[in-house]
Design a protein around this motif. Structure first.
Motif, mmCIF file in Angstrom:
data_model
loop_
_atom_site.group_PDB
_atom_site.id
_atom_site.type_symbol
_atom_site.label_atom_id
_atom_site.label_comp_id
_atom_site.label_asym_id
_atom_site.label_seq_id
_atom_site.Cartn_x
_atom_site.Cartn_y
_atom_site.Cartn_z
ATOM 1 N N VAL A 89 1.009 -1.415 -0.223
ATOM 2 C CA VAL A 89 -0.186 0.265 0.070
ATOM 3 C C VAL A 89 0.559 1.393 0.023
ATOM 4 O O VAL A 89 0.742 2.572 -0.573
ATOM 5 N N TRP A 90 2.198 1.745 1.231
ATOM 6 C CA TRP A 90 2.588 2.598 1.113
ATOM 7 C C TRP A 90 3.545 3.000 -0.373
ATOM 8 O O TRP A 90 3.670 3.724 -0.507
ATOM 9 N N SER A 91 3.672 1.643 -0.494
ATOM 10 C CA SER A 91 4.870 1.532 -1.797
ATOM 11 C C SER A 91 3.794 2.738 -2.823
ATOM 12 O O SER A 91 4.407 3.138 -3.649
ATOM 13 N N GLY A 92 2.653 1.755 -3.101
ATOM 14 C CA GLY A 92 1.846 1.789 -4.204
ATOM 15 C C GLY A 92 1.195 3.052 -4.121
ATOM 16 O O GLY A 92 1.226 3.791 -5.087
ATOM 17 N N MET A 93 1.149 3.609 -3.188
ATOM 18 C CA MET A 93 0.769 5.567 -2.829
ATOM 19 C C MET A 93 1.708 6.146 -3.301
ATOM 20 O O MET A 93 1.714 7.243 -3.812
ATOM 21 N N THR A 94 3.289 5.885 -3.050
ATOM 22 C CA THR A 94 4.397 6.683 -2.744
ATOM 23 C C THR A 94 4.613 6.883 -4.719
ATOM 24 O O THR A 94 4.676 7.569 -5.756
ATOM 25 N N VAL A 113 0.141 6.865 2.191
ATOM 26 C CA VAL A 113 1.716 6.587 2.889
ATOM 27 C C VAL A 113 1.569 6.250 4.235
ATOM 28 O O VAL A 113 1.952 5.207 4.537
ATOM 29 N N ALA A 114 1.001 7.122 4.974
ATOM 30 C CA ALA A 114 1.023 7.640 5.876
ATOM 31 C C ALA A 114 0.069 5.707 6.303
ATOM 32 O O ALA A 114 0.388 5.123 7.109
ATOM 33 N N ALA A 115 -1.137 5.725 5.968
ATOM 34 C CA ALA A 115 -2.010 4.277 5.955
ATOM 35 C C ALA A 115 -1.334 2.978 5.819
ATOM 36 O O ALA A 115 -1.076 1.765 6.755
ATOM 37 N N ILE A 189 10.121 4.858 -9.151
ATOM 38 C CA ILE A 189 11.224 4.276 -8.433
ATOM 39 C C ILE A 189 10.983 4.062 -7.577
ATOM 40 O O ILE A 189 11.793 3.084 -7.220
ATOM 41 N N LEU A 190 10.616 4.889 -6.321
ATOM 42 C CA LEU A 190 10.964 4.433 -5.401
ATOM 43 C C LEU A 190 9.804 3.323 -4.533
ATOM 44 O O LEU A 190 9.602 2.271 -4.078
ATOM 45 N N GLY A 191 8.434 3.674 -5.100
ATOM 46 C CA GLY A 191 7.258 2.842 -5.400
ATOM 47 C C GLY A 191 7.883 1.619 -5.723
ATOM 48 O O GLY A 191 7.185 0.549 -5.252
ATOM 49 N N ALA A 192 8.084 1.068 -7.289
ATOM 50 C CA ALA A 192 8.212 0.250 -7.546
ATOM 51 C C ALA A 192 10.120 -0.320 -7.430
ATOM 52 O O ALA A 192 9.424 -2.223 -6.209
ATOM 53 N N ILE A 193 10.981 0.220 -6.095
ATOM 54 C CA ILE A 193 11.308 -0.981 -5.344
ATOM 55 C C ILE A 193 10.672 -1.517 -3.902
ATOM 56 O O ILE A 193 10.888 -2.414 -3.404
ATOM 57 N N GLY A 194 9.761 -0.348 -3.498
ATOM 58 C CA GLY A 194 9.222 -0.929 -2.763
ATOM 59 C C GLY A 194 8.283 -2.303 -2.691
ATOM 60 O O GLY A 194 7.770 -3.210 -1.771
ATOM 61 N N VAL A 195 7.749 -2.546 -3.817
ATOM 62 C CA VAL A 195 6.477 -3.290 -4.199
ATOM 63 C C VAL A 195 7.765 -4.252 -4.281
ATOM 64 O O VAL A 195 7.417 -5.459 -3.803
#
Length: 454
Positions: A89-94, A113-115, A189-195
Motif C-alpha cells: 500500500v505505501w509503495s503503491g501510494m508513493t 502512504v501514512a496508512a 522509482i521508489l514505489g517500484a523498489i518497495g513493491v
C-alpha cells in the motif's frame, strides 16, 4: 520451565534484518518529499503551508489514527501478511504521488502512504518480541530501531542520487502514464523498489506468539479494561518517551539551521557532518542502550527500559550547552554526544510496552505508543522550537537559546514522568503474571499457550 517455542537465533536475527530494511524503506518514502519541495511547488503552484501539510500534518494524523485498528489486526491475524500488504500500500501510494495531477490528489496519496506505514510498528514490535527471549530483546529492538537514524541518512543519500538521476534524464515519456517530470520519476522509482521489496517478506516465518495470553483472541473491551487498570503505567511510559521523542525531533529539525546561522556553515557542509552524526552516533547510542537494557534485565531489573530512558535524559541535558557555546568545534562535539545519548532509549521504549501487556494486546499497545510519540514528538517538537525562536526570543539568531530551553524542559519532564512511573511499571509486571481475560472469545486450536515468558 524453559520455553522452546522461540525460533533459532539465525532465524530470529534474519527476521530483525528484514524488518529493519522495511523500516529504512519507510523512512526513505516518508522523507523524500523534503528534497523535492522546489519542483513540486513550482509544478503544482502551491504555497509553503500547503507543502507543509503534505510533509507533516497529513502524514502524522493518519499514521497515528490508522495504527490502532491495524494493531488490533496484528494481534489476531498474520503479522507477516499484514505487513506485506502495508508495504504494498505505501509503495503503491508513493508511486501514485508521481502520477498525481493536482494538489488534492497528491494529498490523498500521502495519506495512503501514512496508512500503509502505520502497519509496520505493530507488526514488527510484536514479531520481534516473539522471536527473542526477554534477556535478548533489548538488543534486538535497538538493532531494529537503528533504522531511524540509518533511514534518515539513506533518505538523504539515496534520495539525492535518485533526484540527480531523474533530473539528468529530464522529462520522460512512459507507457500508459505519459510525460513525467523528474520529481515524479523519483516517486515512481521508489514505489517500484518497495513493491519488489515486499516479496522479501515471503522469506519470513510467522513466529509463534509468546507470553501471557498467547493464543487468545480478545474483544477490544479487554484491551480498554487492561489500559484502565494499568493507566498510570501506560500514561507515564507513553508521555515520558514522548518527551524524549519531542527532544529528538525538535532538535534534529533545527540543528542544521542552528549551525548555518551560528557558525556560517554551508548547507551541504552541515548536511554531511550532521548526517554522519545521525547515522553513526545515533546507531551506536541505540545499540548501547539496548545492550545496557539486556545487562540490567539479566541482573533482575525488569524495569530496565525505563531506567535506560531516565539515564539517557540525564546524560543528554549537559549537551544542551552546545547550543550556547561560541566555539564551532566544541559545539559539534557536544552535538555528537547529544545524538548518541538522546538515541539510547528509542529501542527499549517500544520494548517496555511489549513487556507489560498480554500477548494478544501487543499490536494495539504498540500502536498507542506510536500514537503518543508521533503526535507529540513529530507533531509538536519542531514547531515548539520555532515558536520559541519567533515569539519568546524574537530573533532568528536566538535559535540556540530556543533549542536549549525547549529541549531542556522536555528532558526534565521526561526524567520526572518516567521516575514517577517506575514503581507502577514494576507493579504492572507483577500484575501481568496473574492476568486472565474476562471474556476470551477464541482460543487458537492446536496451539500451546505458555503462561509466561521463560
Amino acid at each position: 520451565m524453559k520455553n522452546t517455542l522461540y525460533p533459532s537465533r539465525v532465524r530470529a536475527w534474519f527476521t530483525v534484518s528484514v524488518l529493519m530494511l522495511a523500516y529504512v524503506l519507510s523512512f526513505v518514502d516518508r522523507q523524500i518529499l523534503n528534497l523535492l519541495v522546489g519542483p513540486i511547488r513550482q509544478d503544482m503552484d502551491i504555497s509553503d503551508t500547503q507543502m507543509s501539510l503534505l510533509m507533516g500534518l497529513s502524514f502524522a494524523i493518519f499514521y497515528t489514527f490508522c495504527g490502532i485498528p491495524l494493531g488490533r489486526i496484528a494481534d489476531s491475524k498474520s503479522r507477516r501478511n499484514l505487513l506485506m500488504c502495508g508495504i504494498l500500500v505505501w509503495s503503491g501510494m508513493t508511486a501514485a504521488c508521481g502520477m498525481a495531477k493536482g494538489y488534492w490528489q497528491f494529498l490523498f496519496c500521502r495519506i495512503g502512504v501514512a496508512a500503509g506505514e502505520a502497519s509496520l510498528a505493530p507488526c514488527a514490535y510484536s514479531m520481534i518480541s516473539d522471536s527473542f527471549t526477554p534477556e535478548r530483546r533489548g538488543t534486538a529492538f535497538s538493532v531494529y530501531s537503528t533504522a531511524i537514524y540509518l533511514g534518515s541518512g539513506v533518505a538523504l543519500l539515496l534520495g539525492g542520487v535518485a533526484v540527480h538521476f531523474a533530473t539528468s534524464q529530464g522529462d520522460m515519456t512512459l507507457p500508459l502514464i505519459g510525460i513525467v517530470r523528474p520529481w515524479q520519476m523519483v516517486f515512481l522509482i521508489l514505489g517500484a523498489i518497495g513493491v519488489v521489496f515486499s516479496l522479501c517478506l515471503l522469506l519470513l516465518r510467522e513466529p509463534v506468539r509468546q507470553g501471557v495470553g498467547a493464543g487468545l483472541q480478545l474483544p477490544f473491551s479487554e484491551f480498554v479494561d487492561y489500559l484502565r487498570k494499568n493507566r498510570r503505567t501506560m500514561l507515564c511510559h507513553n508521555l515520558g518517551f514522548a518527551c524524549l521523542t519531542f527532544t529528538a525531533y525538535g532538535s534534529s529539525a533545527w540543528i542544521p539551521t542552528f549551525f548555518v546561522r551560528s557558525f556560517d556553515m554551508s548547507v551541504p557542509q552541515v548536511g554531511v557532518i550532521y548526517g554522519s552524526m545521525l547515522a553513526i552516533c545515533g546507531s551506536l547510542g541505540l545499540l548501547v542502550g539496548g545492550r545496557l537494557c539486556d545487562w540490567l534485565v539479566k541482573r533482575g531489573h525488569r524495569d530496565a527500559p525505563l531506567r535506560i530512558a531516565i539515564l539517557a535524559a540525564v546524560l543528554t541535558l549537559p549537551s544542551n550547552l552546545g547550543y550556547l557555546v561560541d566555539d564551532k568545534n566544541l559545539a559539534l562535539v557536544l552535538m555528537a554526544f547529544h545524538v548518541f545519548t538522546v538515541s539510547m532509549p528509542f529501542g527499549v521504549g517500544p520494548l517496555a510496552v511489549q513487556e507489560v501487556v498480554p500477548s494478544p494486546m501487543r499490536g494495539q499497545a504498540s500502536a498507542l505508543y506510536q500514537f503518543a510519540v508521533t503526535l507529540i514528538g513529530l507533531g509538536i517538537g519542531p514547531t515548539a522550537v520555532a515558536l520559541g525562536t519567533d515569539y519568546v526570543f524574537g530573533s532568528d539568531s536566538a535559535l540556540g537559546y530556543s533549542l536549549a530551553v525547549v529541549t531542556g524542559i522536555s528532558l526534565v519532564l521526561a526524567v520526572v514522568i518516567l521516575t514517577v512511573g517506575l514503581r507502577s511499571y514494576r507493579e504492572s509486571l507483577e500484575r501481568l503474571k496473574s492476568w486472565a481475560p474476562k471474556d476470551p472469545t477464541v482460543v487458537v486450536p492446536g496451539r500451546q499457550v505458555p503462561a509466561a515468558d521463560a
